[in-house]
Scaffold this motif. Structure first.
Motif, short mmCIF file in Angstrom:
data_model
loop_
_atom_site.label_atom_id
_atom_site.label_comp_id
_atom_site.label_asym_id
_atom_site.label_seq_id
_atom_site.Cartn_x
_atom_site.Cartn_y
_atom_site.Cartn_z
N ASN A 24 -15.12 30.43 15.34
CA ASN A 24 -15.02 29.03 14.99
C ASN A 24 -15.81 28.69 13.73
N GLN A 25 -15.53 29.35 12.65
CA GLN A 25 -16.20 29.06 11.39
C GLN A 25 -15.30 28.12 10.60
N LEU A 26 -15.82 26.96 10.31
CA LEU A 26 -15.01 25.92 9.68
C LEU A 26 -15.65 25.44 8.39
N TYR A 27 -14.79 24.98 7.50
CA TYR A 27 -15.23 24.36 6.26
C TYR A 27 -14.74 22.93 6.31
N TYR A 28 -15.68 21.98 6.30
CA TYR A 28 -15.36 20.55 6.36
C TYR A 28 -15.02 20.05 4.96
N VAL A 29 -13.89 19.36 4.82
CA VAL A 29 -13.44 18.85 3.53
C VAL A 29 -13.12 17.37 3.66
N LYS A 30 -13.56 16.60 2.67
CA LYS A 30 -13.25 15.18 2.62
C LYS A 30 -12.79 14.87 1.19
N VAL A 31 -11.60 14.28 1.06
CA VAL A 31 -11.04 13.95 -0.25
C VAL A 31 -11.01 12.43 -0.39
N PHE A 32 -11.53 11.94 -1.52
CA PHE A 32 -11.58 10.52 -1.82
C PHE A 32 -10.57 10.19 -2.92
N VAL A 33 -9.97 9.01 -2.84
CA VAL A 33 -9.09 8.50 -3.90
C VAL A 33 -9.51 7.06 -4.16
N LYS A 34 -9.69 6.73 -5.46
CA LYS A 34 -10.14 5.39 -5.86
C LYS A 34 -9.17 4.83 -6.89
N TRP A 35 -8.91 3.52 -6.81
CA TRP A 35 -8.05 2.84 -7.77
C TRP A 35 -8.41 1.36 -7.81
N SER A 36 -7.90 0.63 -8.81
CA SER A 36 -8.13 -0.81 -8.92
C SER A 36 -6.89 -1.56 -8.48
N ASP A 37 -7.10 -2.62 -7.69
CA ASP A 37 -5.94 -3.33 -7.12
C ASP A 37 -6.19 -4.81 -6.86
N PRO A 38 -6.57 -5.68 -7.66
CA PRO A 38 -7.34 -5.61 -8.90
C PRO A 38 -8.80 -5.27 -8.65
N ARG A 39 -9.26 -5.37 -7.40
CA ARG A 39 -10.63 -4.90 -7.15
C ARG A 39 -10.58 -3.42 -6.79
N TYR A 50 1.66 -14.50 -1.23
CA TYR A 50 0.69 -13.68 -0.53
C TYR A 50 1.36 -12.42 0.04
N GLY A 51 2.55 -12.57 0.60
CA GLY A 51 3.27 -11.44 1.16
C GLY A 51 3.62 -10.39 0.11
N ILE A 52 4.01 -10.84 -1.07
CA ILE A 52 4.32 -9.91 -2.17
C ILE A 52 3.05 -9.14 -2.56
N GLY A 53 1.92 -9.84 -2.64
CA GLY A 53 0.65 -9.18 -2.98
C GLY A 53 0.27 -8.14 -1.95
N VAL A 54 0.48 -8.43 -0.68
CA VAL A 54 0.16 -7.48 0.39
C VAL A 54 1.07 -6.26 0.30
N MET A 55 2.35 -6.48 0.00
CA MET A 55 3.28 -5.36 -0.14
C MET A 55 2.90 -4.44 -1.30
N VAL A 56 2.51 -5.03 -2.41
CA VAL A 56 2.10 -4.23 -3.57
C VAL A 56 0.84 -3.43 -3.24
N SER A 57 -0.11 -4.08 -2.59
CA SER A 57 -1.35 -3.41 -2.21
C SER A 57 -1.07 -2.27 -1.22
N ALA A 58 -0.19 -2.49 -0.26
CA ALA A 58 0.15 -1.45 0.70
C ALA A 58 0.85 -0.27 0.02
N ASP A 59 1.68 -0.56 -0.98
CA ASP A 59 2.35 0.51 -1.72
C ASP A 59 1.33 1.37 -2.47
N ARG A 60 0.36 0.73 -3.08
CA ARG A 60 -0.67 1.49 -3.81
C ARG A 60 -1.52 2.30 -2.85
N GLN A 61 -1.83 1.71 -1.70
CA GLN A 61 -2.61 2.45 -0.71
C GLN A 61 -1.83 3.65 -0.19
N GLU A 62 -0.54 3.49 0.02
CA GLU A 62 0.29 4.60 0.46
C GLU A 62 0.31 5.72 -0.58
#
Length: 144
Positions: free
Chosen positions: A115-130, A36-48
Motif C-alpha cells: 500500500n505505497q501511495l503518492y498523494y496528488v492534488k491539482v489546482f486550477v485558478k481562473w477569473s470569473d470576474p473574481r 442572473y441565470g445567464i451569469g450562473v450558466m456562464v460561471s458553471a461552464d467555466r467551472q466545468e
C-alpha cells in the motif's frame, strides 16, 4: 345617483396605472432573474472547464500508476508544475486557466510494501470576474 357618479370619476385611470405598475415590476423582476441565470450558466461552464483541465492532468499522472514516486514527481514537474507563482496555463474561450499541483509520498505503516501511495492534488485558478479556484485530488500507487 349623480353624486355617486361624480365620486368615481378617474377610478378606471387609477386602476389602469396600478395594473401597468404591477406588470412593469413583474417584468423587471423576470429580467433580473434571467440576467442572473445567464451569469450562473456562464460561471458553471467555466467551472466545468476547470474541472476538465484538472481531471486531464490527474489522468496524465495516473498513467504512471505502478511506477516510482520519482517518476510521478518528474511527470508532475514537467506537465503540471508545483509552484502556484509560476503556474502553467491554458486558454479556452478567451479565459486563461492556471494550473499547478502538489504531491507527497505516503507509505503504509504496516510495512507490507503493498500500500505505497503518492498523494496528488491539482489546482486550477481562473477569473470569473473574481478569482475562482478548484482542486481535485487522488492517490497513485507506486512501486517504491
Amino acid at each position: 345617483m349623480q353624486q355617486l357618479r361624480t365620486n368615481k370619476q378617474g377610478f378606471l385611470l387609477v386602476d389602469a396605472i396600478i395594473g401597468v405598475l404591477v406588470v412593469a415590476i413583474g417584468l423587471a423582476a423576470l429580467a433580473a432573474l434571467y440576467t442572473y441565470g445567464i451569469g450562473v450558466m456562464v460561471s458553471a461552464d467555466r467551472q466545468e472547464k476547470a474541472v476538465q483541465i484538472a481531471a486531464e492532468k490527474i489522468e496524465l499522472l495516473k498513467a504512471a500508476d505502478g511506477h516510482s514516486s520519482s517518476d510521478i514527481e518528474d511527470l508532475m514537474m514537467d506537465n503540471i508544475g508545483t509552484d502556484p507563482e509560476k503556474a502553467k496555463s491554458v486558454e479556452i474561450d478567451d479565459i486563461k486557466f492556471y494550473f499547478w499541483g502538489t504531491g507527497r509520498f505516503l507509505q503504509d505503516n504496516n510495512s507490507t510494501g503493498v500500500n505505497q501511495l503518492y498523494y496528488v492534488k491539482v489546482f486550477v485558478k481562473w477569473s470569473d470576474p473574481r478569482i475562482q479556484t478548484i482542486s481535485l485530488e487522488t492517490y497513485i500507487r507506486t512501486k517504491d
